[in-house]
Scaffold this active site. Structure first.
Site, PDB file in Angstrom:
ATOM      1  N   LYS A   1       0.863  -1.198   0.000  1.00  0.00           N
ATOM      2  CA  LYS A   1       0.000   0.000   0.000  1.00  0.00           C
ATOM      3  C   LYS A   1       0.889   1.233   0.000  1.00  0.00           C
ATOM      4  O   LYS A   1       2.005   1.178   0.502  1.00  0.00           O
ATOM      5  CB  LYS A   1      -0.871   0.022   1.261  1.00  0.00           C
ATOM      6  CG  LYS A   1      -2.097   0.906   1.143  1.00  0.00           C
ATOM      7  CD  LYS A   1      -3.255   0.132   0.554  1.00  0.00           C
ATOM      8  CE  LYS A   1      -4.436   1.005   0.235  1.00  0.00           C
ATOM      9  NZ  LYS A   1      -5.599   0.153  -0.125  1.00  0.00           N
TER      10      LYS A   1
ATOM     11  N   ASP B   1      -7.157   4.120  -4.413  1.00  0.00           N
ATOM     12  CA  ASP B   1      -7.804   3.995  -3.098  1.00  0.00           C
ATOM     13  C   ASP B   1      -8.411   5.387  -2.858  1.00  0.00           C
ATOM     14  O   ASP B   1      -8.659   6.114  -3.843  1.00  0.00           O
ATOM     15  CB  ASP B   1      -6.778   3.608  -2.018  1.00  0.00           C
ATOM     16  CG  ASP B   1      -7.438   3.177  -0.702  1.00  0.00           C
ATOM     17  OD1 ASP B   1      -7.965   2.053  -0.637  1.00  0.00           O
ATOM     18  OD2 ASP B   1      -7.475   3.978   0.261  1.00  0.00           O
TER      19      ASP B   1
END
Ligand code: NDP
Ligand code: 2IT
Length: 445
Positions: A126, A166
């Site tokens: 991430k 995201d």
């Protein structure tokens, strides 16, 4: 909490001070898997837990860019390469002012188990930045994305680490980042997912997280002989995940009565139908406006600075951000008759909230299982890029649907407690085993 879990957590907290979201995500997994590890001591001996909470690599970097007024701005960029035991690092990029190491490490950690559950060969990662895209011009967003990618490009690649979207990262941002990567490398590869359909993107990737979450909830309801037909649903957020959750709920005969953003929520007792959803998509994806405008347009109520969990519903779809359902929200939901929760967002429920759902024995589908459809279709985008082919939307949607059914089956396999399914336990152990076994196979690396 058992002594073993407590001792383990004390070490995690001491080694990662101040990263409270990361501690929270680790505790949830460790509580679920510890009993399984005690029955299978090979994992304890190889210190799999100690290894799995330590990122393989953390990259932090300066992101300088110039705003429209000619002022120099400096943000901080990150990429957490958490685990590559079962495939290249894979996971989104978040652009939000609250981003810091603790949030990205929690998201990267969750991603490892989620990606394992998808049945596809993807490790976990991430990244992102504390850059706030709100109120920025397209040019400012482009200059930020180019600067961010100039550094990130050294660390990623189509067989190494494949970022995606995201919060705050959608088609526009992926486009600017892809353009910069291509220019720096002189290579056209599938280094990012969520790309535009004309340049390597997959059909159904935009829809995937929301659709997948609804498919997962439909599977949970099926275990009770029920379905979404006629169900009143509350949804939080109004971004990518929320929008396609609404679309799929409508297709399956349910009704969505709320949407929100960081300003508050709207309540529309008639339901957000197809036409109203088109308005929301234009408002949010093109005009980049506030959900409050929906209330004006459709003459319904807007509740400033409130969350939609006070509205009675059958099914709740938290699709905004972490820790948006606390204990008191969870109690309101249960009291209001909620029978199922599908987490479109990552870790939207606090540990106390989860306890409320577990005690009430409602169908509680945690994010790492329920929202895995997004990254699953990212995996399918990677396959199509490698093949240099593109599949039809029917093909991709049907693969997505089958993956969500498979994830549900894994949760049932590892989470069954008598007649009840503990989906938290099922998702955590089910996601863990494949990664842990791969780590055992690959030795001490
Ligand atoms: P978007 O940026 O498209 O939308 C985010 C939405 O959530 C916006 O409505 C935003 O409101 C709201 N929101 C964000 N932060 C907060 C906050 N702190 N408080 C209240 N509302 C907030 O993001 P996505 O739809 O992509 O992501 C939503 C959630 O789903 C996130 O938790 C993400 O990690 C998760 N997720 C996303 C996937 C994907 O494929 N995109 C896949 C799996 C999970 P505002 O505009 O006012 O900030
Ligand atoms: O949280 C997530 O799973 C995502 N933001 C999607 C990640 C991806 O690589 O598609």
């Amino acid at each position: 909490m058992t002594k073993k879990v407590k001792d383990f957590m004390n070490e995690v907290i001491a080694k990662n001070p101040g990263e409270k979201e990361f501690h929270q995500a680790v505790l949830e997994v460790v509580e679920s898997v510890m009993p399984y590890l005690e029955k299978n001591p090979k994992y304890l001996k190889a210190k799999i837990l100690e290894r799995i909470v330590e990122p393989e690599r953390v990259i932090m970097f300066r992101v300088p860019w110039m705003d429209d007024a000619g002022e120099v701005q400096v943000n901080r960029g990150y990429r957490i390469e958490m685990n590559s035991a079962i495939g290249p690092y894979k996971g989104g990029l978040r652009l939000h002012p609250t981003v810091y190491l603790g949030i990205l490490k929690f998201l990267a950690f969750e991603q490892v188990f989620k990606n394992s559950l998808t049945t596809l060969p993807m490790g976990g990662g991430k990244g992102g930045s504390n850059f706030d895209p709100k109120g920025k011009s397209d040019n400012e967003v482009m200059r930020f994305c180019q600067s961010f990618m100039t550094e990130l490009s050294r660390h990623i690649g189509p067989d190494t680490d494949i970022p995606a979207g995201d919060i705050g990262v959608g088609g526009r941002e992926i486009g600017y980042m892809f353009g910069q990567y291509k220019k720096l490398r002189n290579e056209f590869t599938g280094v990012l997912t969520g790309k535009g359909l004309n340049w390597g993107g997959s059909l159904i990737r935009s829809e995937a997280t929301g659709y997948g979450c609804v498919y997962f909830v439909e599977e949970m309801l099926k275990t009770k002989g029920d379905s979404l037909k006629g169900k009143v649903c509350t949804v939080s957020g109004s971004g990518n995940v929320a929008q396609y959750t609404v679309e799929k709920v409508n297709q399956l005969g349910g009704k969505v009565v709320t949407l929100s953003d960081s300003g508050g929520y709207i309540y529309d007792s008639h339901g957000v139908d197809e036409k109203k959803l088109a308005f929301v998509m234009d408002l949010k994806n093109v005009k980049r406006g506030r959900i409050k405008e929906y209330a004006k347009k459709y003459n319904c109520k807007y509740f400033e600075n409130k969350k939609p969990w006070e509205v009675e519903c059958d099914v709740a779809f938290p699709s905004a951000t972490q820790n948006e359902i606390n204990e008191s929200d969870a109690k309101k939901l249960v009291k209001g008759g909620c029978i199922a929760v599908g987490e479109g967002a990552n870790m939207p429920t606090t540990p106390e909230g989860i306890e409320v759902f577990q005690k009430a024995k409602i169908l509680y589908g945690p994010g790492k299982a329920a929202n895995a459809g997004g990254v699953a279709v990212s995996g399918l985008e990677m396959s199509q890029n490698s093949e240099r082919l593109s599949w039809t939307s029917e093909e991709v949607d049907s693969k997505l649907h089958n993956i969500m059914i498979a994830i549900h089956e894994i949760c049932v396999k590892y989470g069954k407690e008598g007649k009840h399914v503990n989906y938290v336990k099922g998702a955590n152990i089910g996601g863990f085993v494949k990664v842990a076994d791969a780590m055992l196979d690959q030795g001490l690396v």
